[in-house]
Scaffold this motif. Structure first.
Motif, PDB file in Angstrom:
ATOM      1  N   MET A   7       0.838  -1.201   0.000  1.00  0.00           N
ATOM      2  CA  MET A   7       0.000   0.000   0.000  1.00  0.00           C
ATOM      3  C   MET A   7       0.875   1.254   0.000  1.00  0.00           C
ATOM      4  SD  MET A   7      -3.118   1.245   0.366  1.00  0.00           S
ATOM      5  CE  MET A   7      -3.953   2.683   1.016  1.00  0.00           C
ATOM      6  N   ASP A   8       0.623   2.099  -0.971  1.00  0.00           N
ATOM      7  CA  ASP A   8       1.328   3.375  -1.087  1.00  0.00           C
ATOM      8  C   ASP A   8       0.836   4.300   0.023  1.00  0.00           C
ATOM      9  OD1 ASP A   8       2.425   5.767  -1.849  1.00  0.00           O
ATOM     10  OD2 ASP A   8       1.969   5.507  -3.991  1.00  0.00           O
ATOM     11  N   ALA A   9       1.746   4.713   0.906  1.00  0.00           N
ATOM     12  CA  ALA A   9       1.334   5.594   1.997  1.00  0.00           C
ATOM     13  C   ALA A   9       2.033   6.943   1.875  1.00  0.00           C
ATOM     14  CB  ALA A   9       1.655   4.947   3.338  1.00  0.00           C
ATOM     15  N   SER A  10       2.378   7.289   0.633  1.00  0.00           N
ATOM     16  CA  SER A  10       3.069   8.563   0.453  1.00  0.00           C
ATOM     17  C   SER A  10       2.070   9.708   0.493  1.00  0.00           C
ATOM     18  CB  SER A  10       3.813   8.544  -0.896  1.00  0.00           C
ATOM     19  OG  SER A  10       2.880   8.468  -1.949  1.00  0.00           O
ATOM     20  N   LEU A  11       2.613  10.899   0.582  1.00  0.00           N
ATOM     21  CA  LEU A  11       1.751  12.079   0.724  1.00  0.00           C
ATOM     22  C   LEU A  11       0.790  12.262  -0.452  1.00  0.00           C
ATOM     23  CD1 LEU A  11       3.727  15.051   2.287  1.00  0.00           C
ATOM     24  CD2 LEU A  11       1.609  13.968   3.062  1.00  0.00           C
ATOM     25  N   LYS A  28      -6.434   8.083  -0.828  1.00  0.00           N
ATOM     26  CA  LYS A  28      -6.171   7.054   0.170  1.00  0.00           C
ATOM     27  C   LYS A  28      -7.486   6.418   0.634  1.00  0.00           C
ATOM     28  CE  LYS A  28      -4.750   6.883   4.898  1.00  0.00           C
ATOM     29  NZ  LYS A  28      -4.247   7.696   5.999  1.00  0.00           N
ATOM     30  N   ASN A  29      -8.518   7.273   0.830  1.00  0.00           N
ATOM     31  CA  ASN A  29      -9.809   6.736   1.270  1.00  0.00           C
ATOM     32  C   ASN A  29     -10.367   5.759   0.251  1.00  0.00           C
ATOM     33  OD1 ASN A  29     -10.401  10.043   2.320  1.00  0.00           O
ATOM     34  ND2 ASN A  29      -9.843   8.326   3.635  1.00  0.00           N
ATOM     35  N   LEU A  30     -10.204   6.127  -1.021  1.00  0.00           N
ATOM     36  CA  LEU A  30     -10.690   5.235  -2.085  1.00  0.00           C
ATOM     37  C   LEU A  30      -9.940   3.905  -2.045  1.00  0.00           C
ATOM     38  CD1 LEU A  30     -11.132   7.606  -5.152  1.00  0.00           C
ATOM     39  CD2 LEU A  30     -12.883   6.729  -3.607  1.00  0.00           C
ATOM     40  N   ALA A  31      -8.611   4.009  -1.858  1.00  0.00           N
ATOM     41  CA  ALA A  31      -7.790   2.799  -1.812  1.00  0.00           C
ATOM     42  C   ALA A  31      -8.232   1.920  -0.649  1.00  0.00           C
ATOM     43  CB  ALA A  31      -6.326   3.169  -1.666  1.00  0.00           C
ATOM     44  N   VAL A  32      -8.424   2.531   0.496  1.00  0.00           N
ATOM     45  CA  VAL A  32      -8.836   1.771   1.677  1.00  0.00           C
ATOM     46  C   VAL A  32     -10.198   1.128   1.430  1.00  0.00           C
ATOM     47  CG1 VAL A  32      -9.560   1.982   4.091  1.00  0.00           C
ATOM     48  CG2 VAL A  32      -7.465   3.092   3.317  1.00  0.00           C
ATOM     49  N   HIS A  33     -11.058   1.864   0.767  1.00  0.00           N
ATOM     50  CA  HIS A  33     -12.380   1.340   0.473  1.00  0.00           C
ATOM     51  C   HIS A  33     -12.277   0.089  -0.418  1.00  0.00           C
ATOM     52  CE1 HIS A  33     -16.708   1.397  -0.141  1.00  0.00           C
ATOM     53  NE2 HIS A  33     -16.494   1.233  -1.437  1.00  0.00           N
ATOM     54  N   GLN A  74      -7.818  -5.346   8.271  1.00  0.00           N
ATOM     55  CA  GLN A  74      -8.750  -4.233   8.139  1.00  0.00           C
ATOM     56  C   GLN A  74      -8.402  -3.123   9.118  1.00  0.00           C
ATOM     57  OE1 GLN A  74     -11.263  -4.196   5.732  1.00  0.00           O
ATOM     58  NE2 GLN A  74     -11.091  -2.066   6.410  1.00  0.00           N
ATOM     59  N   GLU A  75      -8.097  -3.537  10.322  1.00  0.00           N
ATOM     60  CA  GLU A  75      -7.812  -2.561  11.362  1.00  0.00           C
ATOM     61  C   GLU A  75      -6.538  -1.793  11.033  1.00  0.00           C
ATOM     62  OE1 GLU A  75      -8.513  -4.269  15.292  1.00  0.00           O
ATOM     63  OE2 GLU A  75      -6.930  -2.872  15.952  1.00  0.00           O
ATOM     64  N   ALA A  76      -5.520  -2.522  10.628  1.00  0.00           N
ATOM     65  CA  ALA A  76      -4.247  -1.882  10.278  1.00  0.00           C
ATOM     66  C   ALA A  76      -4.455  -0.886   9.145  1.00  0.00           C
ATOM     67  CB  ALA A  76      -3.227  -2.933   9.874  1.00  0.00           C
ATOM     68  N   GLU A  81      -1.092   5.662   8.572  1.00  0.00           N
ATOM     69  CA  GLU A  81      -0.725   7.079   8.610  1.00  0.00           C
ATOM     70  C   GLU A  81      -0.177   7.520   7.250  1.00  0.00           C
ATOM     71  OE1 GLU A  81       1.806   8.069  12.023  1.00  0.00           O
ATOM     72  OE2 GLU A  81       0.965   6.249  12.923  1.00  0.00           O
ATOM     73  N   ASP A  82       0.044   8.806   7.119  1.00  0.00           N
ATOM     74  CA  ASP A  82       0.595   9.319   5.865  1.00  0.00           C
ATOM     75  C   ASP A  82       2.077   9.609   6.054  1.00  0.00           C
ATOM     76  OD1 ASP A  82      -2.005   9.300   4.902  1.00  0.00           O
ATOM     77  OD2 ASP A  82      -2.379  11.247   5.845  1.00  0.00           O
ATOM     78  N   PHE A  83       2.849   9.262   5.040  1.00  0.00           N
ATOM     79  CA  PHE A  83       4.292   9.481   5.133  1.00  0.00           C
ATOM     80  C   PHE A  83       4.774  10.346   3.975  1.00  0.00           C
ATOM     81  CE2 PHE A  83       3.332   5.630   7.457  1.00  0.00           C
ATOM     82  CZ  PHE A  83       3.980   5.876   8.650  1.00  0.00           C
ATOM     83  N   ASP A  84       6.062  10.210   3.633  1.00  0.00           N
ATOM     84  CA  ASP A  84       6.640  11.143   2.644  1.00  0.00           C
ATOM     85  C   ASP A  84       6.527  10.632   1.212  1.00  0.00           C
ATOM     86  OD1 ASP A  84       8.349   9.133   3.251  1.00  0.00           O
ATOM     87  OD2 ASP A  84      10.172  10.341   3.233  1.00  0.00           O
ATOM     88  N   LYS A  85       7.627  10.577   0.496  1.00  0.00           N
ATOM     89  CA  LYS A  85       7.567  10.334  -0.950  1.00  0.00           C
ATOM     90  C   LYS A  85       7.582   8.830  -1.302  1.00  0.00           C
ATOM     91  CE  LYS A  85      12.509  10.372  -1.879  1.00  0.00           C
ATOM     92  NZ  LYS A  85      13.517  10.753  -2.838  1.00  0.00           N
ATOM     93  N   THR A  86       7.262   8.550  -2.544  1.00  0.00           N
ATOM     94  CA  THR A  86       7.179   7.168  -3.015  1.00  0.00           C
ATOM     95  C   THR A  86       8.550   6.647  -3.430  1.00  0.00           C
ATOM     96  OG1 THR A  86       5.091   7.826  -3.974  1.00  0.00           O
ATOM     97  CG2 THR A  86       5.929   5.677  -4.621  1.00  0.00           C
ATOM     98  N   CYS A  87       8.905   5.468  -2.904  1.00  0.00           N
ATOM     99  CA  CYS A  87      10.129   4.819  -3.378  1.00  0.00           C
ATOM    100  C   CYS A  87       9.851   3.339  -3.520  1.00  0.00           C
ATOM    101  CB  CYS A  87      11.278   5.078  -2.410  1.00  0.00           C
ATOM    102  SG  CYS A  87      12.765   4.219  -2.907  1.00  0.00           S
ATOM    103  N   LEU A  88       9.474   2.942  -4.730  1.00  0.00           N
ATOM    104  CA  LEU A  88       8.962   1.599  -4.974  1.00  0.00           C
ATOM    105  C   LEU A  88      10.045   0.519  -4.888  1.00  0.00           C
ATOM    106  CD1 LEU A  88       6.275   0.371  -5.474  1.00  0.00           C
ATOM    107  CD2 LEU A  88       6.614   0.602  -7.916  1.00  0.00           C
ATOM    108  N   GLU A  89      11.251   0.867  -5.345  1.00  0.00           N
ATOM    109  CA  GLU A  89      12.280  -0.163  -5.411  1.00  0.00           C
ATOM    110  C   GLU A  89      12.566  -0.765  -4.040  1.00  0.00           C
ATOM    111  OE1 GLU A  89      15.845   0.817  -7.533  1.00  0.00           O
ATOM    112  OE2 GLU A  89      16.930  -0.900  -6.711  1.00  0.00           O
ATOM    113  N   LEU A  90      12.715   0.110  -3.040  1.00  0.00           N
ATOM    114  CA  LEU A  90      12.986  -0.372  -1.693  1.00  0.00           C
ATOM    115  C   LEU A  90      11.853  -1.255  -1.187  1.00  0.00           C
ATOM    116  CD1 LEU A  90      14.575   2.534   0.349  1.00  0.00           C
ATOM    117  CD2 LEU A  90      15.500   0.248  -0.085  1.00  0.00           C
TER     118      LEU A  90
END
Lengths: 520, 715
Positions: A7-11, A28-33, A74-76, A81-90
Motif C-alpha cells: 500500500m502506497d502511503a506517500s503524501l 487514500k480513502n478510495l484505496a482503503v475502500h 482491516q484494522e491496520a 498514517e501518511d508518510f513522505d515520498k514514493t520509493c517503490l524499489e525499496l
C-alpha cells in the motif's frame, strides 16, 4: 498462494478527489475502500489465503505479517498514517525479503500494489530505478523479477488518461514485464469515486480471488468441492503447445493406487479439497469452510449432517493407505489422499502431476492403467503380497548394469586385477575368470584399445609361467588358451574380434572334474 | 524445457583418420604387482590409449550420462569419418543405448594407420551430420502429426559435437564454413520433402584433441554466431583425463545438469567388516533439483539456518567448488532414514541421476544399496536433508522435498465441514471397493472389444460399481448382510457367466429361506422410533433395496436380467402392492418395453432413489432440533445408537416413492422444500411425532408424569 498487499502511503495519496456535492475523499480513502472490499471478499470466500500488509513511502513497514485474520488487516488499514515520498524499489526489495523469509523461494505469490500512479521523483523514483537497471552490480540488482513466481496486480487509484499524461503508465508496464509478465494493471474508469474503485477491485477479485469450485466424481458418487488454492493454468511447452492447460471443473476419479506404489511422486502443486454445500435452488454457493457467518450456521449444520462423498473417500483413503488417481483434464492427472495436519485434524488433499501422458515413469502411461479385474490374475496377489508397480523401464541405467569405464586409470587397473586374481584361482574360478575376461575384451574392442588386449595376453602368459607346482594342470591350459584368444582378437581379424563373440573356457579332460587327470 | 530444443538431437562426429591412432601419451600401469610376487618378475610395460580410444571412451561416457538422465526424447546419432562416413545408429529410440553404440564401434575398430591420409577427412562426417540433422525423429513426426495444421510449430534444431585433430585455426574455419554451406544446401532440399526438416538452429562444438606434451595448434574460442542458423565454439583439449573432464562439463552444459556430492556415506569395509568408513559420491542430475539453493543463493537468504530450524538434526552445507572452479557441486550430507514406514512426502521434483564415476566402489556401493532396497525391504529411501534418493523400478531418482512453510497449514478438519458430522460412513466397505478398483499397468495399445483403452475401462468399472452405493450404514440393509455379498459382487460385473447367475439365484433363494424362517435382518433403526419396523416390513425394505441394486444393472446383459426376474419371482409382495399391480397392469406393460431400453429405466430408478434420499434428508433435518451426542470422527462409525422412531413414519415416505413420481408431485415437493427453508418451522411441527403435535406438554412435565416428549420416552 500468499498475497502481499503493498500500500502506497506517500503524501500524494492524500490528494483529494473532486466530487460534486458529497463529502471530500482522499485517494487514500478510495484505496482503503477498495481494499476493504477485497478483504471482505476473502474473509467470506477465500479465507484460507495468507495475506500480509506492507505500507511504503521512502521506507517500508510490514504492518501485518501473513495472517488469515482479515479483521487485523482491516484494522491496520484504517489506522494507516501518511508518510513522505514514493520509493517503490525499496518496497519491492522488502516484499522479496518478507516472502522468502516466510515461504522460501519456490512458493508462488500474488502482489497487490495499490498506488496513485505518482511514482516518486529523483533518486528512488520508479523512473530512476528503471533508467539505471543496466548499470548495477550484482549486489544492487533491481528486486524484480523475484526469485519466486509472482503475479503482480497494480491497482491505480487514478484513471488511465491521468497516468498517460506522465510516463507513469509506461513505467508500470515496464515493471509488469520485469516481474515476468504475470498479472495486470488496473485503472479506474470514469470519475474517481467509490463506485469506480469498487468496480476496479471487483475486476481484481474476479481475476484472482474467485474460489475454484468443482465436482468430484467417482462413478455415480459425487460431491461438490472447493479446491484451495485455485489450481493455476500450466504451460507444458510454450513452443509446441502454447495454450495453458486448465484444471477442469469436473474431477473424475479413475482408480486407486497404494501409497507405497505411488512413492512420493513429484507434484506441481498441492490443494485442499473441501466439500461444499451447494444450494441449487438459489443458485448460489456457500464456502464449505468452518466457522462461517452467523446466518450460515444452520445451513452448515445441515450440510454437516448429510452424508458427503468426500468424507467417505477421505476416511477410506486414510484407513487403507491409498491414493485416488484423479483426471484433471485431457492427459492430465493428479492424486487425492488424506493429509494429516496434526494428530486430530486431517484433510482431503489433491496434488497435481505434471501434465502429459506419463507423469510418473514408475506408473507407466496413465492411459494404460486399467482395472485389476481385466488382468488374467490379480496382479496384487490373493493376499496383497505383491504389486504390479513400479513399472520397469525398457532399458537398464548404466549403474544397474556392469558397465566398463576406463576414464580413470584406476578403473582399468581394477578390471585387470580382477582377471589376474581369478586367474590365480583357476580352475575353481573358471566362470568368473572368463566373465571378467570377456567384459574387458568387449570394452577394449569397442574403444579400439587393441594394445590392452595384447598387454593382458602377455600378463596371462606370464601368470602361466609363474604357476606353482601344486597348481591344477587345467590352470595352465586355460591361461594359455585365454592369452591366445586375446591376441587373436587384438589383430582385428573379424573372425576373432567380433563384439558379440565370447571367449569360452577351453574344454579339457580336467574341466569335467577330477575324473580324467591321468590321461594327460 | 522445450521439447525440440537444440538438445533434442546430438550428432557425434568422431575422426577415424590414420593420425587418430597416435598415442595420447598418457601411460597406464596395468601390471600392479603385489609385494609378495614382485621378486624376479619384470613388470609389463605400461599401455597407453590412442587419440581414437580417448575420443571414443569420452564420447561413450557423455552418452552414458545422457541416457541415464534422459532415457527418451534426447537422441544421439553417432558418425565416424575416414575416407567416407559411417553412421553407427539412427535417431530411432531403440537405437539409443550405449550397448548399441559399443557394438557398432567394435565393428568399426580403431583407424587403419596404413590408410592414405589424403583420402581421409572429418568433412565426410560433418556433411553426413548435417544431413542427419535434417532427418525427422519419431518424436518430431509424432508431434507434427498431432498438430496437423500447426506442424510448423515443431522446430528442428540440433548440435554437432565433432571430436577431431585439427591442423590449425584456418582448418577449423574451413570446417565451420563447410558445415554452414551444407546446412544451406540441405535446408533447400529439406523444404521440399516430407521426411526431412530444414535446420533452424545448429550448434557446432569442435573439440580438438592433441597428445599430451604437444603444443596445441588450435586456439580455444567461446561460442559465436556464424550465421542465424549456425553457432560454433572450439575447445582445444589434451587427450586423456582433460578430454574426459571437458566432455563431462559439456554434457552438463548441454543438458542443464548439475552436480551433487553426497558426503559422509557410511560403508562397511571389506577387510574390517565391523567398522565403517565414510565416503563421498558425486551424482549428476537435472539442475532444477538445486532450484531452492540457486534461488536462495541469489537472494542472500541463508538456507542453512532454515534447514536447521525446520528439520532438527539435518543440515546442509552451501555449494563448494572443485577442480579449479571448473565444476560446481552442491554438497549434501548423508542421513540414514529413521523410519521404515511408507509415507507420502511432499515432493516438488524428482530427477534421474547418473553417478559421475559409475564403477568406482563408493558409487556402485550406493547405487546397489538403492537398487536392491526394494527387494529386501530395507529402507530404500535416504533422506538427504532437502532431498531424498529413491529407486523406482531400477531407476534412481533424486527427489526434491519441500522444506519451507506450507501455505495450507492449519486447514479446517474434514470433520468440521460438509458431511463431517455423519458418523456411520461405510469406510470399510469403501476401502474394499477401492481395493477392487485398484489399477494395474497393461501393455501398450491393449484395447478391449469396444476399443476402449485400459483407463476408460477403469472408469467404466467405477461407473458400474457405484450405480447403487449407499454411503452410510443406516441407509442400507443389503450391504450389511453377509448373505447378499455373493450377489452384490457379481451383479456389478460387465459380463456374467452362467455360473454367476446360478450363484445369484442361490443367494436369492437363501434370502427367501431366511424370510420363511423369519430370521432377523440387520436393518437400521436409525431415525425410527420404537422397535423399528416389523419383521415382514423389514424384508420388504430389504427386497426393495435388492431390486433397486439389480435394476441398475439390468441393461448390462440378458443374464443380469435373469437375476432381476429371479428376484421379482421369488420375493413376497405385500398385499396392497399386489393389488396395485393388478390395477397397474397396463402401465407395467409399458414399463416392460422401456426395460429393454435399459437406460431409460435406469434414469427412472435414479429419480425414485433420489426421492428416497430426499426423504432421508428431510428426516435428518427434523433430527437436527434434537440434541444428540455427535462423534467427531468419521472414522468410527457408530450406527445403531441413534434414537428410535415410530415405525409408521419410516414407512410412509417409502410408500410414496413406490409408484411413479408425477411431474406435479416432484414440482410441489421442490417448492415445499424451497419454501420450508425460507421460514422458521413451527415449533409444534418440528416437535411433532407423525405430524401430530402434543399440546400442553409442560403441564405433564410439571406433573412429573411419564409422558412422551419428542417421541422419546422420558422419565
Amino acid at each position: 498462494m500468499p498475497t502481499v498487499v503493498l500500500m502506497d502511503a506517500s503524501l500524494s495519496m492524500t490528494r483529494p478527489v473532486s466530487l460534486e456535492g458529497s463529502e471530500e475523499f482522499q485517494r487514500k480513502n478510495l484505496a482503503v475502500h477498495g481494499l476493504t472490499m477485497l478483504f471482505e471478499h476473502m474473509a467470506m470466500n477465500y479465507r484460507l489465503e495468507f495475506t500480509a500488509l506492507v505500507a511504503f513511502s521512502s521506507l517500508w513497514e510490514l504492518m501485518v505479517p501473513f495472517t488469515r485474520d482479515y479483521n487485523a488487516l482491516q484494522e491496520a488499514l484504517s489506522n494507516l498514517e501518511d508518510f513522505d515520498k514514493t520509493c517503490l524499489e525499496l518496497a519491492l526489495q522488502g516484499v522479496s525479503t518478507i516472502m522468502q523469509q516466510e515461504w522460501g523461494s519456490a512458493c508462488p505469490c500474488q502482489l497487490v500494489l495499490v498506488t496513485d500512479g505518482a511514482l516518486g521523483i529523483g533518486r528512488g523514483s520508479l523512473r530512476h530505478s528503471l533508467a539505471t537497471l543496466k548499470q548495477r552490480g550484482e549486489d544492487k540488482k533491481f528486486p524484480l523479477p523475484f526469485p519466486f513466481p509472482c503475479k503482480l496486480y497494480i491497482m491505480c487509484i487514478s484513471n488511465a488518461e491521468e497516468l498517460q499524461t506522465t510516463d507513469a503508465m509506461d513505467n508500470l508496464e515496464q515493471l509488469l514485464i520485469l516481474s515476468g509478465g504475470e498479472g495486470q494493471i488496473f485503472t479506474m474508469e470514469g470519475p474517481l469515486c467509490l463506485k469506480s474503485v469498487q468496480a476496479m477491485f471487483g475486476k481484481l477479485i474476479e481475476q484472482a480471488y474467485m474460489p475454484f469450485h468443482a465436482v468430484l466424481r467417482c462413478g455415480h458418487l459425487t460431491s461438490d468441492v472447493q479446491v484451495f488454492p485455485r489450481p493455476e493454468p500450466v504451460m507444458i511447452d510454450e513452443e509446441v503447445d502454447p495454450v495453458p492447460k486448465h484444471v477442469l471443473t469436473e474431477l473424475e476419479i479413475v482408480g486407486f493406487i497404494e501409497i507405497a506404489d505411488i512413492a512420493s511422486p513429484p507434484v506441481l502443486s498441492r490443494h485442499l479439497v473441501l466439500p461444499i454445500a451447494v444450494n441449487k435452488e438459489a443458485d448460489e454457493v456457500g464456502a464449505g469452510t468452518t466457522d462461517e457467518m452467523e446466518e450460515d450456521t444452520s445451513t452448515n449444520q445441515m450440510a454437516g449432517k448429510s452424508p458427503n462423498f468426500c468424507v467417505l473417500l477421505h476416511g477410506s483413503l486414510k484407513v487403507e493407505g491409498m491414493v485416488a488417481l484423479v483426471q484433471l483434464g485431457p492427459d492430465w492427472y493428479g492424486m487425492l489422499y488424506s493429509q494429516a495436519d496434526s494428530k486430530k485434524k486431517s484433510n482431503l488433499m489433491m496434488s497435481l502431476f505434471e501434465p502429459g501422458p506419463e507423469p510418473l515413469p514408475w506408473l507407466g502411461k496413465v492411459s494404460q492403467l486399467g482395472p485389476i479385474s481385466d488382468a488374467p490374475e490379480n496382479p496384487y496377489g490373493e493376499d496383497d503380497s505383491k504389486s504390479p508397480f513400479p513399472v520397469q523401464p525398457k532399458s537398464k541405467r548404466s549403474y544397474a548394469q556392469n558397465v566398463t569405464v576406463w576414464i580413470k586409470a584406476s578403473g582399468l587397473q581394477t578390471d585387470v586385477q580382477k582377471i589376474l586374481r581369478n586367474a590365480r584361482k583357476l580352475p575353481e574360478k573358471t566362470q568368473t575368470f572368463y566373465k571378467e575376461l570377456n567384459r574387458l575384451r568387449k570394452a577394449a574392442l569397442a574403444f579400439g584399445f587393441w594394445e590392452l588386449l595384447k598387454g593382458v595376453a602377455e600378463l596371462l602368459e606370464r601368470e602361466c609361467t609363474l604357476l606353482p607346482d601344486s597348481a591344477h594342470p587345467d590352470a595352465a591350459f586355460q591361461l594359455s588358451h585365454a592369452a591366445q584368444q586375446l591376441k587373436l582378437a587384438s589383430t582385428g581379424d573379424s573372425q576373432y574380434a567380433a563384439f558379440e563373440h565370447n571367449i569360452t573356457p577351453m574344454l579339457t579332460d580336467f574341466s569335467g572334474g577330477g575324473g580324467g587327470s591321468d590321461r594327460l | 524445457m522445450r521439447m525440440f530444443s537444440v538438445s533434442h538431437k546430438t550428432v557425434f562426429v568422431v575422426d577415424h583418420c590414420p593420425y587418430m591412432t597416435e598415442s595420447s601419451r598418457q601411460q597406464i600401469e596395468c601390471d600392479m604387482l603385489t609385494k609378495s610376487r614382485a621378486q624376479g618378475v619384470i613388470p609389463l610395460a605400461p599401455v597407453s590409449k590412442s587419440l581414437w580410444t580417448c575420443a571414443v571412451e569420452c564420447s561413450m561416457e557423455y552418452c552414458r550420462i545422457l541416457y541415464d538422465i534422459y532415457p527418451t526424447r534426447k537422441l544421439v546419432n553417432y558418425i565416424v569419418s575416414d575416407s567416407e562416413f559411417h553412421i553407427l545408429n539412427s535417431w530411432r529410440q531403440e537405437d539409443q543405448s550405449v550397448q548399441e553404440l559399443m557394438t557398432a564401434l567394435a565393428a568399426v575398430g580403431p583407424p587403419n594407420p596404413r590408410e592414405d591420409p589424403e583420402c581421409c577427412s572429418i568433412l565426410h562426417g560433418l556433411v553426413a551430420a548435417v544431413e542427419s540433422l535434417c532427418k525427422i525423429t519419431e518424436y518430431q513426426h509424432e508431434a507434427r502429426t498431432a498438430l496437423v495444421d500447426l506442424a510448423d510449430r515443431v522446430a528442428n534444431r540440433g548440435r554437432i559435437i565433432c571430436l577431431t585433430n585439427a591442423k590449425s585455426d584456418t582448418h577449423v574455419r574451413m570446417l565451420e564454413d563447410c558445415v554452414l554451406e551444407t546446412i544451406q544446401e540441405q535446408n533447400k532440399l529439406a523444404a521440399g520433402s516430407d521426411r526431412l526438416m530444414p535446420i533452424q538452429q545448429c550448434e557446432l562444438v569442435l573439440v580438438h584433441i592433441y597428445p599430451q606434451g604437444d603444443d596445441t595448434l588450435v586456439s580455444d574460442r567461446p561460442k559465436k554466431e556464424i550465421s542465424s542458423v549456425l553457432s560454433s565454439e572450439v575447445h582445444s583439449v589434451r587427450a586423456g583425463r582433460h578430454l574426459a573432464s571437458k566432455l563431462n562439463v559439456l554434457v552438463q552444459q548441454h543438458f542443464d545438469l548439475a552436480s551433487t556430492t553426497i558426503t559422509n556415506i557410511p560403508m562397511k569395509e571389506e577387510q574390517h567388516a565391523n567398522t565403517s568408513a565414510n565416503y563421498d559420491v558425486e551424482l549428476l542430475h537435472h539442475r532444477d533439483a538445486h532450484m531452492e539453493f540457486i534461488k536462495s543463493g541469489f537472494s542472500g537468504v541463508s538456507f542453512t539456518t532454515r534447514c536447521q530450524k525446520d528439520k532438527g538434526d539435518l543440515h546442509m552445507a552451501g555449494s563448494t567448488s572443485r577442480d579449479s572452479g571448473l565444476k560446481e557441486t552442491v554438497t549434501l550430507k548423508w542421513c540414514t532414514p529413521r523410519t521404515n514406514s511408507v509415507e507420502l512426502h511432499y515432493c516438488t521434483g524428482a530427477y534421474r541421476i547418473s553417478p559421475v564415476e559409475v564403477n568406482s566402489r563408493p558409487s556402485s556401493c550406493l547405487t546397489n544399496f538403492l537398487l536392491n532396497g526394494i527387494f529386501t525391504f530395507t529402507p530404500s529411501e535416504i533422506i538427504v536433508i532437502s532431498h531424498m534418493l529413491s529407486c523406482h523400478g531400477g531407476e534412481i531418482f533424486l527427489h526434491m522435498l519441500n522444506s519451507t512453510r506450507s501455505t495450507l497449514e492449519d486447514p479446517p478438519s474434514i470433520s468440521e465441514g460438509c458431511g463431517g458430522r455423519v458418523t456411520d460412513y461405510r469406510i470399510t466397505d469403501f476401502g474394499e471397493f477401492m481395493r477392487e478398483n485398484r489399477l494395474t499397468p497393461f501393455a501398450d495399445m491393449s484395447l478391449d472389444a469396444a476399443g476402449r483403452p485400459p483407463i476408460e475401462r477403469a472408469k467404466a468399472q467405477l461407473e458400474r460399481h457405484t450405480r447403487y452405493w449407499p454411503m452410510i450404514i443406516s441407509q442400507t440393509t443389503i450391504f450389511n448382510m453377509q448373505a447378499v455379498v455373493p450377489l452384490a459382487n457379481l451383479i456389478v460385473k460387465d459380463t456374467m457367466t452362467e455360473d454367476d447367475v446360478l450363484t445369484c439365484q442361490k443367494t436369492v433363494y437363501n434370502l427367501v429361506d431366511m424370510e420363511r424362517k423369519n430370521d432377523p435382518l440387520p436393518i437400521s433403526t436409525v431415525g425410527s422410533r420404537g422397535k423399528g419396523p416389523k419383521r415382514d416390513e423389514q424384508y420388504r425394505i430389504m427386497w426393495n433395496e435388492l431390486e433397486t441394486l439389480v435394476k441398475t444393472h439390468v441393461g448390462t446383459s440378458e443374464r443380469h436380467q435373469q437375476v432381476l426376474e429371479c428376484i421379482i419371482a421369488c420375493r413376497s409382495k405385500p398385499p396392497e402392492e399386489e393389488e396395485r399391480k393388478k390395477r397397474g397392469r397396463k402401465r407395467e406393460d409399458k414399463e416392460d418395453k422401456t426395460e429393454k431400453n435399459g437406460k431409460e429405466l435406469e434414469e427412472k430408478m435414479w429419480t425414485q432413489d433420489s426421492d428416497r434420499l430426499k426423504g432421508a434428508m428431510e428426516r435428518e433435518k427434523e433430527d437436527q432440533s434434537e440434541s444428540e451426542v455427535i462423534k467427531d470422527s468419521p472414522d468410527s462409525p457408530e450406527p445403531f445408537n441413534k434414537k428410535p422412531r415410530l415405525a409408521t413414519e419410516e414407512i410412509q415416505p417409502l410408500e410414496k416413492s413406490k409408484g411413479p413420481v408425477s411431474l406435479f408431485s416432484l414440482w410441489t415437493n421442490r417448492i415445499t422444500q424451497a419454501n420450508s427453508r425460507k421460514h422458521q418451522e413451527f415449533a409444534g411441527r418440528i416437535n411433532s411425532v407423525n405430524n401430530k403435535a402434543e399440546l400442553y406438554q409442560h403441564l405433564k412435565d410439571e406433573n412429573g408424569l411419564d409422558v412422551h416428549e419428542n417421541g422419546k420416552a422420558t422419565r
